[in-house]
Design a protein around this motif. Structure first.
Motif, PDB file in Angstrom:
ATOM      1  N   UNK A  13       0.794  -1.218   0.000  1.00 15.16           N
ATOM      2  CA  UNK A  13       0.000   0.000   0.000  1.00 15.16           C
ATOM      3  C   UNK A  13       0.829   1.273   0.000  1.00 15.16           C
ATOM      4  N   UNK A  14       2.081   1.196   0.405  1.00 14.96           N
ATOM      5  CA  UNK A  14       2.886   2.413   0.536  1.00 14.96           C
ATOM      6  C   UNK A  14       3.868   2.531  -0.612  1.00 14.96           C
ATOM      7  N   UNK A  15       3.944   3.680  -1.183  1.00 15.03           N
ATOM      8  CA  UNK A  15       4.911   4.034  -2.221  1.00 15.03           C
ATOM      9  C   UNK A  15       4.911   2.987  -3.313  1.00 15.03           C
ATOM     10  N   UNK A  16       3.777   2.851  -3.988  1.00 15.37           N
ATOM     11  CA  UNK A  16       3.640   1.814  -4.981  1.00 15.37           C
ATOM     12  C   UNK A  16       4.127   2.225  -6.356  1.00 15.37           C
ATOM     13  N   UNK A  17       4.619   3.442  -6.540  1.00 14.47           N
ATOM     14  CA  UNK A  17       5.071   3.881  -7.853  1.00 14.47           C
ATOM     15  C   UNK A  17       6.553   4.230  -7.800  1.00 14.47           C
ATOM     16  N   UNK A  18       7.381   3.257  -8.083  1.00 16.88           N
ATOM     17  CA  UNK A  18       8.811   3.486  -8.129  1.00 16.88           C
ATOM     18  C   UNK A  18       9.502   3.137  -6.834  1.00 16.88           C
ATOM     19  N   UNK A  19      10.840   3.128  -6.866  1.00 15.74           N
ATOM     20  CA  UNK A  19      11.618   2.775  -5.697  1.00 15.74           C
ATOM     21  C   UNK A  19      11.861   3.989  -4.809  1.00 15.74           C
ATOM     22  N   UNK A  20      12.071   3.733  -3.514  1.00 17.32           N
ATOM     23  CA  UNK A  20      12.349   4.787  -2.545  1.00 17.32           C
ATOM     24  C   UNK A  20      13.851   4.954  -2.471  1.00 17.32           C
ATOM     25  N   UNK A  21      14.340   6.137  -2.826  1.00 13.15           N
ATOM     26  CA  UNK A  21      15.788   6.320  -2.929  1.00 13.15           C
ATOM     27  C   UNK A  21      16.309   7.498  -2.114  1.00 13.15           C
ATOM     28  N   UNK A  22      15.520   8.575  -1.984  1.00 13.01           N
ATOM     29  CA  UNK A  22      16.016   9.790  -1.331  1.00 13.01           C
ATOM     30  C   UNK A  22      15.835   9.699   0.181  1.00 13.01           C
ATOM     31  N   UNK A  23      16.661  10.426   0.941  1.00 14.29           N
ATOM     32  CA  UNK A  23      16.494  10.442   2.407  1.00 14.29           C
ATOM     33  C   UNK A  23      15.129  10.963   2.834  1.00 14.29           C
ATOM     34  N   UNK A  24      14.582  11.930   2.084  1.00 17.65           N
ATOM     35  CA  UNK A  24      13.270  12.475   2.438  1.00 17.65           C
ATOM     36  C   UNK A  24      12.199  11.408   2.298  1.00 17.65           C
ATOM     37  N   UNK A  84     -10.215   2.962   2.097  1.00 14.37           N
ATOM     38  CA  UNK A  84      -9.587   2.338   0.930  1.00 14.37           C
ATOM     39  C   UNK A  84     -10.017   3.037  -0.349  1.00 14.37           C
ATOM     40  N   UNK A  85     -11.318   3.358  -0.456  1.00 13.81           N
ATOM     41  CA  UNK A  85     -11.818   4.057  -1.643  1.00 13.81           C
ATOM     42  C   UNK A  85     -11.182   5.432  -1.772  1.00 13.81           C
ATOM     43  N   UNK A  86     -11.009   6.136  -0.652  1.00 11.91           N
ATOM     44  CA  UNK A  86     -10.386   7.455  -0.688  1.00 11.91           C
ATOM     45  C   UNK A  86      -8.934   7.380  -1.126  1.00 11.91           C
ATOM     46  N   UNK A  87      -8.251   6.310  -0.692  1.00 13.37           N
ATOM     47  CA  UNK A  87      -6.848   6.137  -1.086  1.00 13.37           C
ATOM     48  C   UNK A  87      -6.743   5.959  -2.599  1.00 13.37           C
ATOM     49  N   UNK A  88      -7.649   5.140  -3.164  1.00 20.39           N
ATOM     50  CA  UNK A  88      -7.604   4.928  -4.613  1.00 20.39           C
ATOM     51  C   UNK A  88      -7.965   6.201  -5.379  1.00 20.39           C
ATOM     52  N   UNK A  89      -8.786   7.062  -4.780  1.00 20.51           N
ATOM     53  CA  UNK A  89      -9.092   8.332  -5.434  1.00 20.51           C
ATOM     54  C   UNK A  89      -7.892   9.271  -5.400  1.00 20.51           C
ATOM     55  N   UNK A  90      -7.188   9.280  -4.259  1.00 18.18           N
ATOM     56  CA  UNK A  90      -6.033  10.161  -4.107  1.00 18.18           C
ATOM     57  C   UNK A  90      -4.845   9.689  -4.934  1.00 18.18           C
ATOM     58  N   UNK A  91      -4.689   8.356  -5.072  1.00 17.70           N
ATOM     59  CA  UNK A  91      -3.565   7.783  -5.832  1.00 17.70           C
ATOM     60  C   UNK A  91      -4.130   6.865  -6.906  1.00 17.70           C
ATOM     61  N   UNK A  92      -4.548   7.405  -8.053  1.00 20.34           N
ATOM     62  CA  UNK A  92      -5.168   6.587  -9.110  1.00 20.34           C
ATOM     63  C   UNK A  92      -4.241   5.499  -9.646  1.00 20.34           C
ATOM     64  N   UNK A  93      -2.920   5.706  -9.525  1.00 25.97           N
ATOM     65  CA  UNK A  93      -1.984   4.705 -10.043  1.00 25.97           C
ATOM     66  C   UNK A  93      -2.140   3.356  -9.354  1.00 25.97           C
ATOM     67  N   UNK A  94      -2.680   3.338  -8.137  1.00 27.73           N
ATOM     68  CA  UNK A  94      -2.837   2.075  -7.415  1.00 27.73           C
ATOM     69  C   UNK A  94      -3.827   1.147  -8.095  1.00 27.73           C
ATOM     70  N   UNK A  95      -4.765   1.714  -8.869  1.00 34.28           N
ATOM     71  CA  UNK A  95      -5.791   0.896  -9.525  1.00 34.28           C
ATOM     72  C   UNK A  95      -5.354   0.367 -10.878  1.00 34.28           C
ATOM     73  N   UNK A  96      -4.141   0.737 -11.313  1.00 33.36           N
ATOM     74  CA  UNK A  96      -3.649   0.305 -12.620  1.00 33.36           C
ATOM     75  C   UNK A  96      -2.829  -0.954 -12.451  1.00 33.36           C
ATOM     76  N   UNK A  97      -3.182  -1.977 -13.241  1.00 33.82           N
ATOM     77  CA  UNK A  97      -2.400  -3.216 -13.234  1.00 33.82           C
ATOM     78  C   UNK A  97      -1.147  -3.001 -14.061  1.00 33.82           C
ATOM     79  N   UNK A  98      -0.010  -3.249 -13.438  1.00 36.68           N
ATOM     80  CA  UNK A  98       1.257  -3.033 -14.132  1.00 36.68           C
ATOM     81  C   UNK A  98       1.565  -4.220 -15.032  1.00 36.68           C
ATOM     82  N   UNK A  99       2.037  -3.902 -16.206  1.00 38.04           N
ATOM     83  CA  UNK A  99       2.444  -4.982 -17.108  1.00 38.04           C
ATOM     84  C   UNK A  99       3.634  -5.732 -16.574  1.00 38.04           C
ATOM     85  N   UNK A 100       4.269  -5.173 -15.532  1.00 33.41           N
ATOM     86  CA  UNK A 100       5.450  -5.813 -14.964  1.00 33.41           C
ATOM     87  C   UNK A 100       5.115  -7.098 -14.233  1.00 33.41           C
ATOM     88  N   UNK A 101       3.788  -7.343 -13.978  1.00 35.22           N
ATOM     89  CA  UNK A 101       3.417  -8.576 -13.302  1.00 35.22           C
ATOM     90  C   UNK A 101       3.715  -9.785 -14.162  1.00 35.22           C
TER      91      UNK A 101
END
Length: 358
Positions: A13-24, A84-101
């Motif tokens: 559920x957390x940081x689902x778009x890309x890797x976490x790299x920066x200290x922030x 959960x519904x609010x999270x998907x509204x705030x982060x639409x990318x979570x509802x997209x199935x990645x071709x990487x699967x």
């Protein structure tokens, strides 16, 4: 570790778009993980308290108490769905199935880079016959290696999800976390039954269980302070070492002849071990969030939850073979060995693994 955690949910559920790299990003992730764990532990502390008050308020009429508790659970479920519904509204990318699967597309970018490099090599060495022969040899060896791996996989029949899990750099940390679920020293059902057998009242057990939960909440704050000074791997290392040390005291307390002193050492060790347990839990979850690829987090989180449940079940299987409270030391020894094994896996597979973040 009798209580289930939300590790797989946090992982996906957390940081689902890309890797976490920066200290922030790491600081934000640490704060979010601590906050989620505090909510989880607070609910575990408040739920039995509310249940106790409901039962006490209605006396012998348990049907009304059960009805009110059921209404409370349904209300909590509705809140969860709404959030959960609010999270998907705030982060639409979570509802997209990645071709990487798709395993064949996980390395798509790597294949493109490889082809580009191959073209450059051919352009630079087109006049070298020996270079061409070496490339052909490498291609043949690579094909043979792939065929060999496929043949081994067919013989062993490893599920694709488990294979993905085992390929992650965090595999040792995940296994170390799962093994902790075999530990029965957590004020769960088995330990409660043993304490009752040792002549402790249910009121005393409930009190110490609440104190244990509060100490667990303290552990989440300790994690936040630790990761600001040390790495996540170092934080997890001192946490699992602390838990192993506390459980050593617990195990030795079972052989103390003075009943009051024995119970004091046992309960004190269990309560203190909560700090190490939850700090270690959060550290492993954060390492997974940082290092597991975006498209594989769902699979890895599901396998992690399955492994947690598997070792949790083992603790009850051992209890079936040794149901006598006099044999509780065997259950404790099983969990104690499991925590020791977890410490070894984390030490060499995570803390001392220089290739973990490469």
């Amino acid at each position: 570790m009798d209580d289930k955690n939300e590790s797989s949910a946090s992982l996906t559920s957390i940081k689902s778009s890309g890797e976490i790299t920066t200290p922030e990003e790491r600081a934000w992730l640490a704060e979010t993980n601590v906050f989620m764990k505090q909510i989880d532990l607070s609910c575990r502390f408040l739920a039995p308290t509310i249940t106790g008050f409901a039962i006490a308020a209605f006396g012998d009429d348990l049907q009304i108490a059960a009805f009110l508790i059921g209404i409370l659970n349904i209300g909590g479920l509705l809140v969860e769905y709404k959030c959960t519904a609010e999270i998907y509204k705030l982060v639409p990318l979570l509802s997209i199935r990645h071709a990487q699967s798709n395993p064949s597309s996980l390395n798509k970018s790597e294949n493109i880079d490889g082809k580009s490099n191959a073209i450059q090599d051919v352009d630079s060495e087109i006049k070298s016959i020996q270079g061409c022969e070496m490339n052909h040899a490498k291609t043949a060896l690579s094909s043979a290696s792939v065929m060999s791996k496929n043949a081994i996989r067919k013989k062993v029949c490893i599920p694709s999800g488990l294979e993905t899990y085992l390929k992650q750099p965090t595999v040792y940390g995940g296994i170390a976390l799962a093994i902790l679920y075999i530990n029965v020293l957590s004020f769960g059902a088995l330990m409660t039954a043993y304490l009752v057998w040792r002549k402790m009242s249910l009121v005393q057990i409930g009190l110490w269980r609440g104190i244990s939960a509060l100490i667990g909440l303290l552990g989440t704050s300790v994690y936040h302070c630790s990761v600001t000074k040390y790495s996540t791997e170092a934080t997890g290392q001192w946490a699992i070492t602390l838990q192993f040390t506390c459980l050593t005291v617990c195990y030795l307390s079972l052989y103390v002849t003075n009943n009051a002193l024995s119970l004091a050492l046992l309960i004190g060790g269990v309560c203190t071990s909560r700090v190490g347990l939850y700090v270690f839990d959060i550290s492993i979850v954060q390492i997974m969030q940082e290092l597991v690829p975006d498209g594989a987090r769902g699979v890895v989180g599901g396998i992690q939850e399955s492994m947690n449940s598997f070792f949790f079940l083992i603790s009850f299987v051992v209890a079936l073979f040794f149901p006598d409270p006099k044999d509780f030391s065997i259950l404790v020894a099983t969990g104690y060995i499991g925590v020791g094994l977890s410490m070894i896996l984390h030490t060499f597979g995570v803390f001392l693994n220089k290739n973990l973040r490469l």
